[in-house]
Every structure is written in C-alpha cells, then in structure tokens.
Design an enzyme around this catalytic site. Structure first.
Site, PDB file in Angstrom:
ATOM      1  N   ASP A 107       0.822  -1.210   0.000  1.00  0.00           N
ATOM      2  CA  ASP A 107       0.000   0.000   0.000  1.00  0.00           C
ATOM      3  C   ASP A 107       0.855   1.258   0.000  1.00  0.00           C
ATOM      4  O   ASP A 107       2.018   1.251   0.416  1.00  0.00           O
ATOM      5  CB  ASP A 107      -0.957   0.006   1.188  1.00  0.00           C
ATOM      6  CG  ASP A 107      -0.245  -0.165   2.521  1.00  0.00           C
ATOM      7  OD1 ASP A 107       0.710  -0.963   2.595  1.00  0.00           O
ATOM      8  OD2 ASP A 107      -0.636   0.486   3.512  1.00  0.00           O
ATOM      9  N   GLU A 172       0.032  -1.147   5.759  1.00  0.00           N
ATOM     10  CA  GLU A 172       1.108  -0.602   6.590  1.00  0.00           C
ATOM     11  C   GLU A 172       0.905   0.890   6.805  1.00  0.00           C
ATOM     12  O   GLU A 172       1.207   1.418   7.876  1.00  0.00           O
ATOM     13  CB  GLU A 172       2.465  -0.856   5.918  1.00  0.00           C
ATOM     14  CG  GLU A 172       3.673  -0.563   6.799  1.00  0.00           C
ATOM     15  CD  GLU A 172       4.139   0.889   6.740  1.00  0.00           C
ATOM     16  OE1 GLU A 172       4.964   1.271   7.578  1.00  0.00           O
ATOM     17  OE2 GLU A 172       3.671   1.655   5.851  1.00  0.00           O
TER      18      GLU A 172
END
EC number: 3.5.1.14
Length: 352
Positions: A107, A172
């Site tokens: 991400d 994350e």
C-alpha cells in the site's frame, strides 16, 4: 554505515534516481535499454494501491506473476477481509533452519496530482533516468530489489542453506490489518523466521544504510468539550479555549525536541521525538461555537524516553486544559529495543 530507523512519511514527490552518471540519455533510448527489473518496478508503481480504499487484487496478481517467473512457491493469507498477505518462498537446502524474511508493504499513501510534476501513478521516467511515482521509495522499490536479488542468485546457480521468504503485506500506511495481525498467526509462526529485513529508506547512492531500530509510534486523539452558543456572543468554557492550550503544549514539546536536534550536530532525527498535529475536527457551522473539538497527533518517541512519564505528561496537558478534556489513542505501541549489533548476535555478524 549504521543508523537508527527514522519513522517518517515520504514527501509528496517520491522519486528514485536510477541514473548513476552525468550522461544524458534520451527517453526513447532509455526505454530501449531499460533493465527488466526496472520495467517490472515501473509496472508495480502503476498499480494504484492507494489509501484510503485499497484494492489489492492487481498487486496480488502482479506478485504471483513474479513468483512464477522466478520459480518460487507462493501463498496468499488473509487475516482480515480485503487485506491479503502474499508470501513467496525460496526453499533452502536445510529448510529446518530458522529462515530469513524479506518484508515490504504493497500500500501507498494518498497523492495529490496537482502537487506533482508527473502523474503519480504513471511511473514516468525523465531524461536523467529518474522514475516518478507514489510508492517509489516507500516502498515498492524495496520489494522489487528483493526479487531482483533472488533472480540474480538463482541465475548464477547459487543455492542457499536457509529458506528465504519474501512477504508483501497490506495496510502498513493506514492501520493494523497487515503484518500486525499476520505476525500473531500460526501461519506466520510456521515460517520459522530467524531474521527479518524490512523498510528503511531508498538511497540514490551506491550504498545503503543499515537501520537496526525505530522510534515508537503513538497517535493520541485529544477531545475538548465545552459550552456552545451563537457565534456573536462571548461564550465561556469553550472547547476552543481548551484546544488552544492542548495545541500550545504539544507544539511547545515539539519545539523543545527540535531545539535539541539543532543544538547537537551528533544527533539525527531518530535521536529525538517528533510531535506533529495532523488532524483537527469540530464544529457544525460558521455561526455556532463548537461543543467539541478533536485534535489528532502523530508522535514518534525516541528510545531514551520513559514511556510512563510521557503518558503522565500528556494526561497533565489535559488536566491543564480543564474539565471536559480527555485523551484516547488510535495507537500506543510499546517500546521495542533496537536490534543488537555486536558479536553476540550471529545474524548481525553474518550480515556484516
């Protein structure tokens, strides 16, 4: 070189320099001579795995394709819906030994295209070979470096004693639905990880820093409540007055840490605590005094802090602001000691 990890977000224009000399090469020529790993990296960058609503399907498809091209086993785990963890495995000659884990996240944080010189999800390359894209440094380049290292080792016929796992995790940047949950599962424990390498910082030079620790992240939200009334009146006991005290105290703390950093050339940002006001919400309309204001802060605590004393400091800020002021935490992580970097740690000795 060794330094402690700096937990910081990338700037709005992440870029990864790939040209190592001063020669200017035309874009067309660069495209024709581009290394396959660079092309793969750019393909990865074009997948908009961007918060807040990330769809990881294309990332998973891309990573599976890379695993198949390398002859690696792959598994997809799911600790929470919509948050897959992809693990590639290169089995060693002694698979019973503790393994090596190479971790990266899929991400990326949001991008504001009007602040960019290039489309943040086009992975464009300029005449100097610089590649522009959200996630270039944080941290899609690292995931591709892992794969390219394995590709080269396998091409040269290298067989490793230990099994190597390469994990690509979600969430994350936005929460705790990735490695935070996966690390507590039986599936993770079955990987038998002895040593892990993770995120640090991309380098435009021919060397990289080794990061062996990181600051501790706290994300408190302070809620200030008070009396409400019409915007034309002098309302007493307002949420805004309490919010002003909270902002002043947090930013005074921030300035103290900045002064400490700037007064000692031997310190880096990882040696001090960073404090930033990151969210502020409240009010219903312009002519009504708000009954509640919420202030969100991003705090990265250096390892020399006494965390109990820090908690008491923040509670003290709230007491000073007055009744109706409270603090809660989106995250309040415990301190994690830095990795030992002396001869007592066989992993460090081997790495060095």
């Amino acid at each position: 070189s060794v330094s402690e990890l700096v937990g910081s977000d990338m700037t709005d224009c992440d870029y990864l320099p790939t040209a190592k000399n001063d020669e200017v090469v035309s874009s067309a020529m660069q495209e024709s001579i581009e290394h396959p790993s660079v092309s793969i990296f750019r393909e990865y960058l074009r997948i908009p795995s961007v918060h807040p609503d990330v769809n990881y399907d294309e990332c998973v498809k891309f990573i599976k394709k890379q695993a198949n091209s390398l002859g690696l086993l792959w598994m997809v785990y799911s600790c929470t819906p919509g948050n897959p963890v992809v693990v590639l495995t290169w089995t060693g000659t002694q698979p019973e030994l503790p393994t090596v884990l190479l971790n990266s996240h899929m991400d990326v944080v949001p991008a504001y295209p009007d602040k960019w010189t290039h489309d943040p999800f086009a992975a464009e390359k300029d005449d100097q070979g610089n590649i522009y894209g959200r996630g270039a440094q944080d941290m899609k380049s690292v995931g591709i470096q892992y794969l390219e290292a394995i590709r080269r080792l396998k091409k040269n016929g290298v067989k490793l004693k230990r099994t190597v796992h390469v994990s690509f995790v979600p969430d994350e940047e936005g929460g705790d639905n990735g490695m935070c949950k996966f690390v507590n599962t039986s599936e993770f424990k079955s990987l038998n990880v002895g040593c892990s390498l993770d995120e640090a910082r991309a380098s435009p030079e021919d060397y990289f820093y080794v990061y062996y620790g990181e600051r501790t992240i706290w994300k408190p939200v302070v809620t200030c409540t008070g009396d409400t009334g019409h915007g034309s009146a002098f309302v007493k006991n307002t949420a805004a007055n309490k919010a002003r005290i909270i902002i002043d105290r947090f930013l005074d703390w921030r300035q103290q840490e900045l002064d400490k950093l700037q007064s000692d050339a031997s310190l880096t940002v990882s040696d001090v605590t960073t404090v930033n006001l990151t969210t502020l919400s409240g009010g219903v309309q312009m002519n009504v005094v708000p009954a509640e204001i919420k202030l969100g802060f991003d705090i990265r605590l250096s390892n020399d802090n006494d965390f109990d004393l820090v908690s008491e400091k923040l509670e003290g800020f709230c007491r000073e602001a007055g009744e109706g002021t409270s603090i809660a935490y989106v995250s309040k992580n415990p301190i994690v000691s830095p990795t030992c970097i002396d001869s007592s740690n066989p992993w460090w000795t081997a790495f060095k």
